[in-house]
Motif scaffolding. Structure first.
Motif, PDB file in Angstrom:
ATOM      1  N   ALA A   1      74.304   7.182 -51.048  1.00 34.33           N
ATOM      2  CA  ALA A   1      72.881   6.811 -51.129  1.00 34.33           C
ATOM      3  C   ALA A   1      72.669   5.364 -50.692  1.00 34.33           C
ATOM      4  N   GLU A   2      73.361   4.970 -49.624  1.00 35.72           N
ATOM      5  CA  GLU A   2      73.237   3.587 -49.171  1.00 35.72           C
ATOM      6  C   GLU A   2      71.801   3.221 -48.811  1.00 35.72           C
ATOM      7  N   THR A   3      71.018   4.196 -48.374  1.00 32.54           N
ATOM      8  CA  THR A   3      69.644   3.879 -47.962  1.00 32.54           C
ATOM      9  C   THR A   3      68.792   3.419 -49.139  1.00 32.54           C
ATOM     10  N   LEU A   4      69.220   3.771 -50.355  1.00 31.97           N
ATOM     11  CA  LEU A   4      68.457   3.330 -51.528  1.00 31.97           C
ATOM     12  C   LEU A   4      68.639   1.837 -51.808  1.00 31.97           C
ATOM     13  N   THR A   5      69.469   1.181 -51.037  1.00 32.76           N
ATOM     14  CA  THR A   5      69.601  -0.277 -51.165  1.00 32.76           C
ATOM     15  C   THR A   5      68.263  -0.954 -50.917  1.00 32.76           C
ATOM     16  N   VAL A   6      67.463  -0.368 -50.046  1.00 32.87           N
ATOM     17  CA  VAL A   6      66.134  -0.918 -49.779  1.00 32.87           C
ATOM     18  C   VAL A   6      65.308  -0.914 -51.062  1.00 32.87           C
ATOM     19  N   ASN A   7      65.306   0.196 -51.771  1.00 29.85           N
ATOM     20  CA  ASN A   7      64.569   0.282 -53.035  1.00 29.85           C
ATOM     21  C   ASN A   7      65.078  -0.747 -54.037  1.00 29.85           C
ATOM     22  N   LEU A   8      66.408  -0.861 -54.121  1.00 31.96           N
ATOM     23  CA  LEU A   8      67.010  -1.778 -55.087  1.00 31.96           C
ATOM     24  C   LEU A   8      66.600  -3.220 -54.823  1.00 31.96           C
ATOM     25  N   VAL A   9      66.734  -3.634 -53.570  1.00 32.66           N
ATOM     26  CA  VAL A   9      66.411  -5.022 -53.227  1.00 32.66           C
ATOM     27  C   VAL A   9      64.934  -5.291 -53.432  1.00 32.66           C
ATOM     28  N   GLY A  10      64.088  -4.409 -52.948  1.00 33.74           N
ATOM     29  CA  GLY A  10      62.646  -4.631 -53.025  1.00 33.74           C
ATOM     30  C   GLY A  10      62.141  -4.717 -54.449  1.00 33.74           C
ATOM     31  N   ARG A  11      62.527  -3.765 -55.288  1.00 35.46           N
ATOM     32  CA  ARG A  11      61.968  -3.713 -56.643  1.00 35.46           C
ATOM     33  C   ARG A  11      62.535  -4.815 -57.544  1.00 35.46           C
ATOM     34  N   ILE A  12      63.834  -5.047 -57.460  1.00 30.63           N
ATOM     35  CA  ILE A  12      64.426  -6.018 -58.378  1.00 30.63           C
ATOM     36  C   ILE A  12      64.021  -7.454 -58.036  1.00 30.63           C
ATOM     37  N   THR A  13      63.790  -7.724 -56.764  1.00 30.82           N
ATOM     38  CA  THR A  13      63.389  -9.087 -56.403  1.00 30.82           C
ATOM     39  C   THR A  13      61.918  -9.333 -56.677  1.00 30.82           C
ATOM     40  N   LEU A  14      61.060  -8.354 -56.379  1.00 31.93           N
ATOM     41  CA  LEU A  14      59.628  -8.545 -56.612  1.00 31.93           C
ATOM     42  C   LEU A  14      59.289  -8.553 -58.100  1.00 31.93           C
ATOM     43  N   ARG A  15      59.959  -7.718 -58.883  1.00 27.98           N
ATOM     44  CA  ARG A  15      59.636  -7.610 -60.307  1.00 27.98           C
ATOM     45  C   ARG A  15      60.335  -8.673 -61.156  1.00 27.98           C
ATOM     46  N   GLU A  16      61.599  -8.916 -60.891  1.00 26.87           N
ATOM     47  CA  GLU A  16      62.389  -9.701 -61.826  1.00 26.87           C
ATOM     48  C   GLU A  16      63.008 -10.958 -61.225  1.00 26.87           C
TER      49      GLU A  16
ATOM     50  N   GLU B   1      57.013   0.977 -48.040  1.00 22.26           N
ATOM     51  CA  GLU B   1      56.845   2.390 -48.403  1.00 22.26           C
ATOM     52  C   GLU B   1      57.405   2.702 -49.794  1.00 22.26           C
ATOM     53  N   VAL B   2      58.521   2.043 -50.168  1.00 24.54           N
ATOM     54  CA  VAL B   2      59.211   2.444 -51.394  1.00 24.54           C
ATOM     55  C   VAL B   2      58.880   1.559 -52.592  1.00 24.54           C
ATOM     56  N   VAL B   3      58.328   0.390 -52.354  1.00 15.97           N
ATOM     57  CA  VAL B   3      58.023  -0.518 -53.466  1.00 15.97           C
ATOM     58  C   VAL B   3      56.549  -0.395 -53.819  1.00 15.97           C
ATOM     59  N   PRO B   4      56.215   0.052 -55.026  1.00 14.44           N
ATOM     60  CA  PRO B   4      54.806   0.164 -55.418  1.00 14.44           C
ATOM     61  C   PRO B   4      54.152  -1.199 -55.494  1.00 14.44           C
ATOM     62  N   ILE B   5      52.845  -1.229 -55.245  1.00 17.98           N
ATOM     63  CA  ILE B   5      52.131  -2.506 -55.189  1.00 17.98           C
ATOM     64  C   ILE B   5      52.130  -3.212 -56.536  1.00 17.98           C
ATOM     65  N   TYR B   6      52.218  -2.425 -57.642  1.00 16.55           N
ATOM     66  CA  TYR B   6      52.176  -3.090 -58.945  1.00 16.55           C
ATOM     67  C   TYR B   6      53.434  -3.913 -59.203  1.00 16.55           C
ATOM     68  N   ASP B   7      54.525  -3.651 -58.494  1.00 14.76           N
ATOM     69  CA  ASP B   7      55.694  -4.519 -58.621  1.00 14.76           C
ATOM     70  C   ASP B   7      55.376  -5.939 -58.169  1.00 14.76           C
ATOM     71  N   LEU B   8      54.578  -6.035 -57.120  1.00 13.93           N
ATOM     72  CA  LEU B   8      54.145  -7.354 -56.654  1.00 13.93           C
ATOM     73  C   LEU B   8      53.281  -8.028 -57.706  1.00 13.93           C
ATOM     74  N   TRP B   9      52.362  -7.247 -58.308  1.00 12.17           N
ATOM     75  CA  TRP B   9      51.470  -7.817 -59.320  1.00 12.17           C
ATOM     76  C   TRP B   9      52.255  -8.247 -60.563  1.00 12.17           C
ATOM     77  N   VAL B  10      53.292  -7.518 -60.897  1.00 12.17           N
ATOM     78  CA  VAL B  10      54.117  -7.904 -62.052  1.00 12.17           C
ATOM     79  C   VAL B  10      54.698  -9.301 -61.841  1.00 12.17           C
ATOM     80  N   GLY B  11      55.257  -9.532 -60.667  1.00 12.58           N
ATOM     81  CA  GLY B  11      55.818 -10.849 -60.374  1.00 12.58           C
ATOM     82  C   GLY B  11      54.767 -11.942 -60.356  1.00 12.58           C
ATOM     83  N   LEU B  12      53.593 -11.645 -59.789  1.00  9.45           N
ATOM     84  CA  LEU B  12      52.538 -12.654 -59.711  1.00  9.45           C
ATOM     85  C   LEU B  12      51.929 -12.958 -61.071  1.00  9.45           C
ATOM     86  N   ILE B  13      51.938 -11.993 -61.980  1.00  9.98           N
ATOM     87  CA  ILE B  13      51.436 -12.245 -63.335  1.00  9.98           C
ATOM     88  C   ILE B  13      52.433 -13.087 -64.133  1.00  9.98           C
TER      89      ILE B  13
END
Length: 370
Positions: free
Chosen positions: A191-206, A299-311
């Motif tokens: 599932a190497e392609t899921l690296t995109v999901n991992l990088v996008g969500r963990i960096t934007l949220r946390e 495509e894979v990172v929901p917009i609310y992940d961005l809002w979580v980081g900005l809040i």
């Protein structure tokens, strides 16, 4: 008058007598101390002080030591010498000198009680500082001309613009590490392609905003504490109060507003740099083209992940600035307090940021933004 200490050993019927002569002072006994040590093997029964012209504590200590080593009596001491010998007579050079120390069962509860008391005082101080800050904000809102725009812009540059290179490099490398380690682990499941999901969500949220807050705490929070603390020591803050300038309005408010605002910018910037770092690794290791990686992030990172980081960002910025300014205002006494309070500002800010981040994680999970 003799200008240096001296002694002679005279043999007698009752045993040898060591006759001390001259001034036995701290400035003169150094010349004979080696000879005294060399005479330790001689059998001396009496130490005679009758020919000593002057004596101080150091000379009395050496005479007492000689008598103790030879188990000899001291004779010929005048009133002053007797007083000094009485003061130093209980000293044993072979016994290690150490401060008295309570047992563990006493020290541990005492230290814990001290820490609880300090925590209570710190909480009271923080509440008082927040009250003063709110009043200062109210005063600035009522009188906008009192807002220090030049100081605010200067702090924007110091906190934000100057931090762009180090925050960008740190975030890029974090993205590289996350992508590389994530790809290695996900490869076990194909599932190497899921690296995109991992990088996008963990960096934007946390990690983007969290690592930025830690970096700002170490860089700007410590600077706030050191600057304001030094002004406290040099009585500049007292001088400002004397001429009618509020230190809260002139020093604290510009720093807090700058830190809150720039944390939003830096947090977003750090997340972008982390994603770019992940995209570089994706292109090099996974065969995912750079632009495809970035498109996939949308495509894979929901917009609310961005809002979580900005809040989170302005809250973290407020915590860092409050810790730095509060500890700077608490500096009193000496320059050692500046270093102590600077360390406390960084440690307390990082600790509070991590704790608040945990609360945010639970909160956003409960409202469906997990």
């Amino acid at each position: 008058m003799e200008r240096s200490a001296a002694f002679e050993i005279e043999e007698g019927e009752g045993g040898a007598t060591m006759a001390l002569s001259g001034p036995w002072l701290v400035s003169t006994i150094g010349a004979v101390e080696k000879e005294v040590n060399a005479a330790r093997d001689r059998d001396v029964a009496t130490v005679d002080l009758s020919d000593i012209s002057e004596i101080d504590t150091a000379g009395a200590w050496l005479a007492s030591r000689i008598a103790n080593e030879h188990d000899a009596e001291i004779a010929g001491a005048d009133d002053r010498a007797q007083r000094l010998l009485g003061a130093v007579g209980g000293f044993d050079s072979d016994v290690a000198v150490a401060a008295p120390r309570e047992g563990m069962l006493t020290r541990v509860p005492e230290r814990m009680g001290e820490m609880v008391g300090n925590a209570g005082k710190g909480f009271t101080g923080i509440v008082g500082f927040l009250g003063a800050l709110i009043m200062a904000f109210g005063s600035v809102i009522r009188h906008p001309r009192r807002f220090r725009m030049n100081a605010f812009i200067r702090q924007l540059e110091v906190v934000g613009v100057s931090a762009l290179p180090i925050v960008g490099l740190m975030s890029f490398l974090i993205g590289v590490v996350i992508a590389q380690q994530g790809a290695v682990q996900l490869a076990q499941f194909g599932a190497e392609t899921l690296t995109v999901n991992l990088v996008g969500r963990i960096t934007l949220r946390e990690l983007g905003v969290l690592m930025t807050a830690i970096m700002v705490a170490g860089r700007s929070g410590s600077a706030f504490a050191a600057q304001i603390g030094t002004m406290n020591l040099t009585e500049e803050i007292d001088a400002m109060r004397t001429i009618g300038i509020s230190p809260m309005e002139a020093l604290v408010i510009p720093r807090i507003l700058a830190c809150v605002f720039m944390m939003i910018v830096l947090g977003f910037y750090a997340s972008l740099m982390s994603i770019i770092g992940g995209a570089v690794i994706g292109d090099v290791m996974l065969g995912i083209p750079f632009l495809t990686f970035l498109t996939r992030i949308q495509e894979v990172v929901p917009i609310y992940d961005l809002w979580v980081g900005l809040i989170k960002a302005p809250v973290f910025g407020l915590i860092v600035a409050l810790a730095g300014c509060y500890n700077g205002m608490q500096v009193k006494g000496d320059s050692e307090q500046v270093g102590l309070r600077t360390t406390m500002a960084v440690v307390s800010a990082i600790f509070a940021v991590i704790v608040i981040d945990a609360f945010f994680a639970v909160f956003f999970s409960n409202i469906g933004w997990g």
